[in-house]
Design an enzyme around this catalytic site. Structure first.
Site, PDB file in Angstrom:
ATOM      1  N   GLY A  11      73.344  33.678 -10.514  1.00  0.00           N
ATOM      2  CA  GLY A  11      72.855  33.094  -9.270  1.00  0.00           C
ATOM      3  C   GLY A  11      73.510  31.755  -8.989  1.00  0.00           C
ATOM      4  N   PHE A  12      73.161  31.193  -7.859  1.00  0.00           N
ATOM      5  CA  PHE A  12      73.734  29.925  -7.403  1.00  0.00           C
ATOM      6  C   PHE A  12      73.509  28.813  -8.427  1.00  0.00           C
ATOM      7  CE2 PHE A  12      72.550  26.269  -4.336  1.00  0.00           C
ATOM      8  CZ  PHE A  12      73.784  25.654  -4.502  1.00  0.00           C
ATOM      9  N   ILE A  13      72.261  28.531  -8.754  1.00  0.00           N
ATOM     10  CA  ILE A  13      71.956  27.472  -9.720  1.00  0.00           C
ATOM     11  C   ILE A  13      72.351  27.902 -11.120  1.00  0.00           C
ATOM     12  CG2 ILE A  13      70.088  26.102 -10.742  1.00  0.00           C
ATOM     13  CD1 ILE A  13      68.614  26.456  -8.007  1.00  0.00           C
ATOM     14  N   TYR A 153      55.801  33.780  -1.890  1.00  0.00           N
ATOM     15  CA  TYR A 153      56.810  33.256  -2.818  1.00  0.00           C
ATOM     16  C   TYR A 153      56.253  32.037  -3.552  1.00  0.00           C
ATOM     17  CZ  TYR A 153      60.659  30.248  -4.276  1.00  0.00           C
ATOM     18  OH  TYR A 153      61.475  29.407  -4.991  1.00  0.00           O
ATOM     19  N   LYS A 157      55.170  31.357  -7.667  1.00  0.00           N
ATOM     20  CA  LYS A 157      55.708  30.262  -8.468  1.00  0.00           C
ATOM     21  C   LYS A 157      54.591  29.395  -9.044  1.00  0.00           C
ATOM     22  CE  LYS A 157      60.181  30.710  -8.506  1.00  0.00           C
ATOM     23  NZ  LYS A 157      60.891  30.843  -9.789  1.00  0.00           N
TER      24      LYS A 157
END
Length: 336
Positions: A11-13, A153, A157
């Protein structure tokens, strides 16, 4: 050589974090499902670059697969675990909430069960600024109430934070939850505003600007976020003696668990963010002004004092610099 397990590694991170850990001499095991929520080619390219390092191992599977993580922990015995894998996106959680239940809730449960069986030295789990929900007290501080999430979402979390706390308390697992704030930068996700705005502006198409542009975000450059995560790896929480927590710390009184904001500590007006993209692209944006989308919040703003107290670090990249780097990457990647 310390071993780090990073979920969501393509993924991006995840890509930037794995790169940083490899540079720091870690052996890194990356687990990623390579889902098609956005362009898989982007994930494949990130993973291919990571695989150029001999100390990186890639595994492509879903974290929610029963016992997959337990077997992985048993085989690899990671010293550090950074859990980034999740179904992301506030808006998509309205359309397909089940994917959030499976990945974010079931997947995190599998991770916690694996850690219970084979405890690492430290686990760091990604949360989000969206956990603050309807809280209007800003800047957001880790000790503020976070009880009224605005999207499914965000709810998953916040549930992850609570699940992790219970495991930290019951099984003495050192866990740090980090809440990050609107992360952006090169190799970013195509569903994020910066990517969509840049693409539309360069193609001469209008951009959708929600809440008629009256929104603020604490835009955090990806390498600043990764620096914060890297430093937090060595800031292992310890259950406080007699339940006494230092003032300003989010450390649990009954567990080696805390939550830490990683943000730029600067609420930037959306119109100013768009202006930075216009400057970087050299083109004016045609704005399609729209009302607020369900599940969104009008503003986010991090208090990063605890991060600085624990690590000596505070994110510092300004929006104009970060946006310029993204646009340069975008032009190079898409050969524009």
């Amino acid at each position: 050589m310390r071993t780090a397990l990073v979920t969501g590694s393509a993924g991006f991170i995840g890509y930037f974090l794995c790169t940083r850990l490899l540079d720091d001499g870690f052996r890194v095991i990356g687990l990623d499902a390579m889902t098609d929520y956005y362009d898989v080619k982007l994930k494949q390219r990130r993973q291919q670059m990571l695989l150029q390092n001999e100390h990186f191992t890639a595994l492509n599977d879903r974290i929610e697969t029963p016992d997959l993580l337990k077997e992985l922990f048993s085989r690899e015995t990671p010293d550090v675990v950074v859990h980034l894998a999740a179904q992301a996106g506030v808006r998509y959680s309205i359309e397909n909430p089940r994917s959030y239940l499976e990945s974010n809730i079931n997947g995190t449960f599998e991770l916690l069960e694996a850690a219970r069986a084979h405890p690492p030295e430290h686990m760091l789990l990604a949360s989000t600024s969206s956990a603050y929900g309807a809280n209007t007290h800003m800047p957001y501080t880790e000790t503020d109430k976070a009880d009224h999430q605005m999207s499914f979402y965000a709810a998953t979390k916040k549930a992850n934070e609570n699940m992790a706390h219970s495991y930290a308390h019951l099984f003495e697992l050192p866990i740090t939850m980090f809440r990050f704030f609107t992360v952006y930068g090169p190799w970013g996700r195509p569903d994020m505003a910066l990517f969509k705005f840049t693409k539309a502006i360069l193609e001469g198409k209008p951009i959708d600007v929600y809440n008629f542009g009256d929104m603020k975000r604490d835009f955090t450059y990806v390498e600043d976020l990764v620096e914060g995560i890297r430093l937090l790896i060595d800031a292992v929480p310890v259950r406080p003696a007699e339940g006494v927590v230092p003032e300003g710390d989010s450390l649990s009184p009954v567990a080696p668990w805390r939550v830490v904001n990683i943000g730029n500590s600067n609420a930037v007006q959306l119109t100013d963010f768009i202006a930075a993209i216009e400057k970087a692209t050299g083109r004016a944006a045609e704005r399609n002004l729209m009302p607020m989308q369900p599940g969104d919040v009008p503003a986010t703003w991090a208090n990063a004092d605890l991060l600085q107290e624990l690590t000596g670090y505070r994110p510092k990249t300004d929006v104009e610099t970060g946006v310029k780097r993204f646009v340069e990457w975008y032009r190079a990647y898409y050969e524009i």
